[in-house]
Design a protein around this motif. Structure first.
Motif, PDB file in Angstrom:
ATOM      1  N   GLN A   1       0.763  -1.210   0.064  1.00 28.78           N
ATOM      2  CA  GLN A   1      -0.131   0.069  -0.002  1.00 28.78           C
ATOM      3  C   GLN A   1       0.960   1.375  -0.034  1.00 28.78           C
ATOM      4  O   GLN A   1       0.569   2.289  -0.583  1.00 28.78           O
ATOM      5  CB  GLN A   1      -0.692   0.078   1.162  1.00 28.78           C
ATOM      6  CG  GLN A   1      -2.069   0.894   1.213  1.00 28.78           C
ATOM      7  CD  GLN A   1      -2.765   1.206   2.377  1.00 28.78           C
ATOM      8  OE1 GLN A   1      -2.572   0.273   3.526  1.00 28.78           O
ATOM      9  NE2 GLN A   1      -3.544   2.106   2.496  1.00 28.78           N
ATOM     10  N   VAL A   2       1.892   1.171   0.738  1.00 30.22           N
ATOM     11  CA  VAL A   2       2.922   2.225   0.598  1.00 30.22           C
ATOM     12  C   VAL A   2       3.289   2.792  -0.691  1.00 30.22           C
ATOM     13  O   VAL A   2       3.428   3.871  -1.118  1.00 30.22           O
ATOM     14  CB  VAL A   2       4.160   2.136   1.769  1.00 30.22           C
ATOM     15  CG1 VAL A   2       5.099   3.161   1.703  1.00 30.22           C
ATOM     16  CG2 VAL A   2       3.757   1.619   3.210  1.00 30.22           C
ATOM     17  N   TRP A   3       4.054   1.894  -1.448  1.00 32.44           N
ATOM     18  CA  TRP A   3       4.397   2.056  -2.640  1.00 32.44           C
ATOM     19  C   TRP A   3       3.399   2.495  -3.640  1.00 32.44           C
ATOM     20  O   TRP A   3       3.516   3.427  -4.141  1.00 32.44           O
ATOM     21  CB  TRP A   3       4.927   0.887  -3.262  1.00 32.44           C
ATOM     22  CG  TRP A   3       5.325   0.860  -4.708  1.00 32.44           C
ATOM     23  CD1 TRP A   3       4.902   0.889  -5.884  1.00 32.44           C
ATOM     24  CD2 TRP A   3       6.892   1.324  -4.931  1.00 32.44           C
ATOM     25  NE1 TRP A   3       5.706   1.106  -6.658  1.00 32.44           N
ATOM     26  CE2 TRP A   3       6.941   1.495  -6.341  1.00 32.44           C
ATOM     27  CE3 TRP A   3       8.102   1.439  -4.172  1.00 32.44           C
ATOM     28  CZ2 TRP A   3       8.063   1.784  -7.129  1.00 32.44           C
ATOM     29  CZ3 TRP A   3       9.188   1.700  -4.997  1.00 32.44           C
ATOM     30  CH2 TRP A   3       9.283   1.943  -6.244  1.00 32.44           C
ATOM     31  N   LYS A   4       2.277   1.790  -3.320  1.00 32.23           N
ATOM     32  CA  LYS A   4       1.123   2.163  -4.361  1.00 32.23           C
ATOM     33  C   LYS A   4       0.598   3.606  -3.928  1.00 32.23           C
ATOM     34  O   LYS A   4       0.004   4.605  -5.010  1.00 32.23           O
ATOM     35  CB  LYS A   4      -0.097   1.546  -4.271  1.00 32.23           C
ATOM     36  CG  LYS A   4       0.021  -0.087  -5.059  1.00 32.23           C
ATOM     37  CD  LYS A   4      -0.933  -0.787  -4.862  1.00 32.23           C
ATOM     38  CE  LYS A   4      -0.812  -1.858  -5.918  1.00 32.23           C
ATOM     39  NZ  LYS A   4      -2.139  -2.988  -5.648  1.00 32.23           N
ATOM     40  N   SER A   5       0.755   4.093  -2.686  1.00 33.20           N
ATOM     41  CA  SER A   5       0.365   5.620  -2.332  1.00 33.20           C
ATOM     42  C   SER A   5       1.255   6.492  -2.874  1.00 33.20           C
ATOM     43  O   SER A   5       0.963   7.624  -3.058  1.00 33.20           O
ATOM     44  CB  SER A   5       0.025   5.618  -0.967  1.00 33.20           C
ATOM     45  OG  SER A   5       1.429   5.744  -0.394  1.00 33.20           O
ATOM     46  N   ILE A   6       2.639   6.146  -3.208  1.00 35.48           N
ATOM     47  CA  ILE A   6       3.439   7.143  -3.564  1.00 35.48           C
ATOM     48  C   ILE A   6       3.554   7.092  -5.288  1.00 35.48           C
ATOM     49  O   ILE A   6       3.351   8.291  -5.827  1.00 35.48           O
ATOM     50  CB  ILE A   6       4.911   6.668  -3.240  1.00 35.48           C
ATOM     51  CG1 ILE A   6       4.688   6.860  -1.669  1.00 35.48           C
ATOM     52  CG2 ILE A   6       5.985   7.962  -3.805  1.00 35.48           C
ATOM     53  CD1 ILE A   6       6.232   6.441  -1.109  1.00 35.48           C
TER      54      ILE A   6
ATOM     55  N   ARG B   1       1.516   5.996  -8.361  1.00 39.53           N
ATOM     56  CA  ARG B   1       0.081   5.870  -8.812  1.00 39.53           C
ATOM     57  C   ARG B   1       0.085   4.739 -10.065  1.00 39.53           C
ATOM     58  O   ARG B   1      -1.081   4.672 -10.630  1.00 39.53           O
ATOM     59  CB  ARG B   1      -0.815   7.043  -8.930  1.00 39.53           C
ATOM     60  CG  ARG B   1      -1.034   7.876  -7.850  1.00 39.53           C
ATOM     61  CD  ARG B   1      -2.092   7.221  -7.032  1.00 39.53           C
ATOM     62  NE  ARG B   1      -2.162   8.240  -5.665  1.00 39.53           N
ATOM     63  CZ  ARG B   1      -2.885   7.754  -4.915  1.00 39.53           C
ATOM     64  NH1 ARG B   1      -3.053   6.599  -4.742  1.00 39.53           N
ATOM     65  NH2 ARG B   1      -3.107   8.636  -4.020  1.00 39.53           N
ATOM     66  N   HIS B   2       1.241   4.640 -10.797  1.00 37.30           N
ATOM     67  CA  HIS B   2       1.323   3.802 -11.866  1.00 37.30           C
ATOM     68  C   HIS B   2       2.394   2.719 -11.774  1.00 37.30           C
ATOM     69  O   HIS B   2       2.988   2.705 -11.047  1.00 37.30           O
ATOM     70  CB  HIS B   2       1.841   4.837 -12.884  1.00 37.30           C
ATOM     71  CG  HIS B   2       2.585   5.556 -12.722  1.00 37.30           C
ATOM     72  ND1 HIS B   2       4.101   5.067 -12.826  1.00 37.30           N
ATOM     73  CD2 HIS B   2       2.752   7.064 -12.368  1.00 37.30           C
ATOM     74  CE1 HIS B   2       4.852   5.823 -12.523  1.00 37.30           C
ATOM     75  NE2 HIS B   2       4.308   6.987 -12.044  1.00 37.30           N
ATOM     76  N   GLY B   3       2.187   1.762 -12.791  1.00 37.52           N
ATOM     77  CA  GLY B   3       3.074   0.640 -12.871  1.00 37.52           C
ATOM     78  C   GLY B   3       4.616   1.276 -13.347  1.00 37.52           C
ATOM     79  O   GLY B   3       4.698   2.529 -13.739  1.00 37.52           O
ATOM     80  N   PRO B   4       5.133   0.221 -13.532  1.00 38.93           N
ATOM     81  CA  PRO B   4       6.866   0.522 -14.163  1.00 38.93           C
ATOM     82  C   PRO B   4       6.699   1.139 -15.668  1.00 38.93           C
ATOM     83  O   PRO B   4       5.660   0.741 -16.320  1.00 38.93           O
ATOM     84  CB  PRO B   4       7.420  -0.667 -14.104  1.00 38.93           C
ATOM     85  CG  PRO B   4       6.457  -1.713 -13.922  1.00 38.93           C
ATOM     86  CD  PRO B   4       5.286  -1.110 -13.137  1.00 38.93           C
ATOM     87  N   PRO B   5       7.238   2.329 -15.846  1.00 40.51           N
ATOM     88  CA  PRO B   5       7.159   2.852 -17.285  1.00 40.51           C
ATOM     89  C   PRO B   5       7.528   2.155 -18.523  1.00 40.51           C
ATOM     90  O   PRO B   5       8.700   2.426 -19.221  1.00 40.51           O
ATOM     91  CB  PRO B   5       8.100   4.229 -17.034  1.00 40.51           C
ATOM     92  CG  PRO B   5       9.080   4.012 -16.012  1.00 40.51           C
ATOM     93  CD  PRO B   5       8.204   2.967 -15.225  1.00 40.51           C
ATOM     94  N   ASP B   6       6.972   0.942 -18.742  1.00 44.56           N
ATOM     95  CA  ASP B   6       7.435   0.320 -19.926  1.00 44.56           C
ATOM     96  C   ASP B   6       6.281   0.008 -20.806  1.00 44.56           C
ATOM     97  O   ASP B   6       6.490  -0.515 -21.966  1.00 44.56           O
ATOM     98  CB  ASP B   6       7.973  -1.311 -19.356  1.00 44.56           C
ATOM     99  CG  ASP B   6       6.900  -1.840 -18.444  1.00 44.56           C
ATOM    100  OD1 ASP B   6       5.661  -1.703 -18.388  1.00 44.56           O
ATOM    101  OD2 ASP B   6       7.228  -2.746 -17.790  1.00 44.56           O
TER     102      ASP B   6
END
Lengths: 166, 358, 260
Positions: free
Chosen positions: C14-19, C21-26
């Protein structure tokens, strides 16, 4: 007409608006000028502008450097006149050096050169060095007053306060 | 050989030489902008630079800590000037063939993602700049001299290097011109460039052929009047702000016979053989008239020429006159330099009573 | 594969997703999201013309100028911890910054960085001129750039006084005396001697532009304090504001220039 129903008609509205804008502009301008005035302090603590430079018999013919560092003045005795020469180059305010071998003042910043009298002869200096007011006190001492300057190009070096007969 | 270079480096000789070199560079930019020229130039410049640095007198000046940024600047300006000439030469050739500039090819117009194309370029640039700065900071200490002493000025007393062009101007002009008016004109002139230059071509790609006036004018001001004067102020001005050749020892007692004469003295004493008039405006009348003619009469005169008419037709009266006035102000510096060297002319107008010297 | 597994697990917290908002830029969607959704990266457009990312076209000088400005801000703030702008302490504090402080190259970084910023600013301008990038619609932004160039030189000039050594005081003396020669506004300039009502001198050495700059008639302690404030607070604030305008206009005027 729709304007007629309003309590202010168009012309009146614009004149009030003009007054308001002028007042607003004036207030802003006033505050800016106060802020500008703020940058000039009423008091500053710069060194004394008057000093006692000994007695006339202390000086020999030529340039005396003893008041150069403390007071920014060369005491020059030349052809029966003693005068207090400013040590501020008239070009950009550097301090020239007295070169006894070449008998001239030479400014290190841009190379202006002055004769012993203070007259410029080389480099970019636009006019001669300034002389300060010089007087004898009742006790026979020399008083130099740096608030009064005498400038050659204005013909002020003949002024009785600009030199002492010695 | 060293004597010769010392002799040539004096602005009296090196300034015309630089002007000629500038002319050749701009005129034959397609030759100068070729890769072959770069290799030949490098093959000449690198040994010359090493030879220069091998001289103890020049080396002493070279490694003054505040001069290091100038060396970096010179290397970068030299290379980037060549590089932009190179790009312009390629583009101009393509334009002649009707292909359009490289930047406008469909391949280059294609849009790419900012991530990763731009952000990673920036990241690498940042890392490179940081490491460069840290290495520089470790290798060279920031300059620090004796504590401030308001009663004794060091000799020579130099401004920060990026103002040395201005300080060099002080040799020829009074502070109000060199320190206030001309820098002000530079700033105003720079801001005015896009409003004067109405040429729609050359927007967004390197070219010289499509905008010759802008290129010649700007490059002359930037390379000759700004960079060259900084070089003179840094490397060729020693104690008492007198000229020293690159291989010359900075002798503090070098005596330079220099006696400059005002135009009014020329006029009254030399030509008319009379005493100087008392009234200062009568005394300076010739200089005042000449200066006014230069600024007020010359622009309409140029407007009447064939070239002037052509330009007015293109850009309009207003733009044309602003352009000419700015150009005349810029050219006043080289004109004053040449007058000083040829006639030891000090001031065209000398009114020390009003602090107004030109 | 354990590391990969761990990275994936972190991404799912949840911490990562809160910072982020998107998946890896690939992929296209996330590459757009990473630039548009990040306060720092959103200075950039999401996509741009290929010529605009080529070093051969941009030389990266404008970006480097901004980066060096940031580096100077950081190193400058660090210097302020140890530096006192008084005639008594200034010079000794400068020496202490080298001798008494760990990593004694902070002043070097700041000083050389200042020179580097002057160089990159000039070269940025040179490039913008060479590519004709001041032409419509970018005329206004060129003007903002010229003012930023002047402010860069002023920043460097005001900083020059702070070490309070011979180099500093005489460079500023010469510079300040040019202000004295400003027509009508400086007491040594043309026209000043005309501004006189009877014996009352309108423009004297106590009320001209040089006095305002130095808070005195020569370079002394009040000038040091004044230059310190200008250097550390006043000019950086103006520069920061104008940089924002400059960047904003780069975007609004159509991004990095390219043939029309």
């Amino acid at each position: 007409m729709s304007e007629a129903r309003q309590s202010l008609n168009r012309r009146e509205f614009f004149s009030y608006l003009t007054v308001a804008w002028v007042a607003f502009g004036a207030a802003c301008g006033g505050m800016l000028s106060l802020a500008f005035r703020y940058s000039y302090p009423n008091v500053n603590f710069e060194p004394e502008m008057e000093f006692i430079a000994g007695t006339p018999d202390m000086y020999e013919e030529g340039v005396d450097e003893r008041y150069k560092n403390g007071m920014g003045v060369w005491m020059v005795k030349l052809e029966g006149k003693l005068f207090a020469l400013s040590n501020i180059c008239t070009h950009l305010g550097c301090i020239p050096n007295w070169l006894p071998a070449e008998l001239k003042f030479k400014c290190p910043c841009h190379g202006s050169g002055y004769y012993m009298s203070g007259i410029n002869f080389e480099g970019p200096a636009p006019r001669p060095l300034e002389r300060y007011a010089i007087n004898l006190t009742p006790e026979g001492k020399i008083k130099v007053d740096k608030t009064k300057v005498y400038r050659w190009e204005k013909g002020q070096w003949d002024h009785p306060n600009s030199y002492l007969e010695v | 050989m060293r004597e010769l270079i010392n002799w040539i480096a004096d602005p009296i000789r090196s300034f015309p030489i630089v002007c000629v070199l500038f002319y050749l560079m701009m005129k034959y930019y397609r030759v100068v902008g070729s890769k072959k020229f770069l290799y030949v130039a490098l093959a000449v410049i690198i040994p010359t630079a090493v030879w220069f640095a091998a001289d103890p007198n020049f080396f002493t000046i070279l490694i003054l800590p505040d001069n290091i940024p100038i060396i970096i600047l010179l290397v970068l300006v030299g290379y980037l000037t060549w590089f932009s000439l190179h790009k312009a030469a390629i583009n101009d050739e393509r334009i002649e063939q009707g292909l359009g500039p490289v930047e406008g090819t469909p391949e280059n117009r294609e849009k790419v993602w900012c991530w990763p194309n731009l952000v990673y370029t920036e990241l690498f640039a940042i890392i490179a700049a940081t490491s460069f700065l840290i290495v520089w900071a470790i290798l060279f200490k920031a300059p620090l001299e004796e504590p401030a002493n308001p009663t004794w000025a060091p000799n020579p007393a130099k401004a920060p290097w990026y103002f040395l062009g201005l300080q060099e101007m002080l040799v020829y002009f009074d502070p109000w011109m060199a320190g206030v008016v001309l820098p002000g004109v530079v700033v105003v002139g720079l801001i005015a460039i896009p409003y004067i230059d109405t040429n729609p071509k050359g927007n967004g790609y390197y070219t010289i052929a499509e905008r010759p006036v802008a290129q010649w004018g700007f490059q002359f001001g930037w390379l000759v009047l700004w960079i060259y004067l900084i070089i003179v102020g840094t490397f060729l001005r020693g104690p008492n702000w007198t000229f020293y050749g690159p291989f010359e020892y900075w002798d503090y007692h070098k005596v330079v016979a220099e006696y400059n004469v005002n135009l009014s003295e020329f006029m009254w004493i030399k030509w008319l053989n009379t005493a100087m008039p008392e009234n200062m405006f009568v005394r300076e009348i010739l200089g005042i008239l000449l200066s006014l003619a230069y600024m007020i009469v010359l622009p309409p005169l140029t407007a009447a020429t064939k070239y002037g008419k052509m330009m007015i037709e293109k850009v309009g009266q207003m733009r044309y006159y602003i352009f000419v006035v700015l150009l005349l102000l810029m050219m006043s510096l080289p004109i004053k330099m040449v007058l000083r060297w040829l006639f030891s002319l000090k001031y065209i107008v000398a009114l020390p009573e009003l602090e107004l010297n030109l | 594969m354990a590391a990969k597994g761990l990275a994936d697990k972190v991404r799912e917290t949840q911490v990562w997703k809160s910072i982020f908002r998107h998946g890896p830029p690939d992929n296209a969607r996330n590459r757009a999201a990473v630039v548009a959704g990040n306060v720092f990266l959103h200075l950039h457009p999401i996509k741009l013309k290929k010529s605009g990312v080529q070093l051969g076209y941009t030389w990266c000088m404008g970006g480097l100028t901004f980066f060096i400005f940031l580096a100077l801000t950081v190193s400058g703030v660090l210097l302020m911890f140890y530096y006192r702008p008084t005639a008594e302490y200034a010079f000794n504090d400068i020496i202490a910054l080298r001798e008494h402080v760990p990593l004694g190259i902070m002043r070097e970084i700041h000083r050389w960085g200042a020179h580097a910023m002057v160089i990159t600013t000039w070269l940025h301008m040179f490039r913008v001129f060479m590519t004709g990038s001041y032409k419509p619609p970018r005329e206004f932004n060129w003007g903002v750039g010229v003012i930023l160039l002047v402010l860069t030189l002023l920043l460097s000039f005001t900083g020059y006084l702070l070490p309070w050594d011979q180099l500093a005081i005489w460079a500023i003396t010469v510079g300040a005396n040019m202000a004295k020669a400003t027509p009508f506004l400086g007491h040594g300039g043309p026209g000043a001697s005309l501004a006189q009502i009877g014996d009352f001198v309108l423009v004297s050495d106590k009320n001209d532009v040089r006095f305002q700059l130095l808070a005195g008639r020569f370079v002394g302690e009040p000038a040091l304090l004044r230059f310190y404030i200008l250097h550390c607070v006043f000019i950086p604030l103006v520069v920061g504001t104008l940089i924002a305008v400059h960047f904003w206009r780069v975007r609004k005027d159509g991004g990095i220039s390219a043939p029309l």
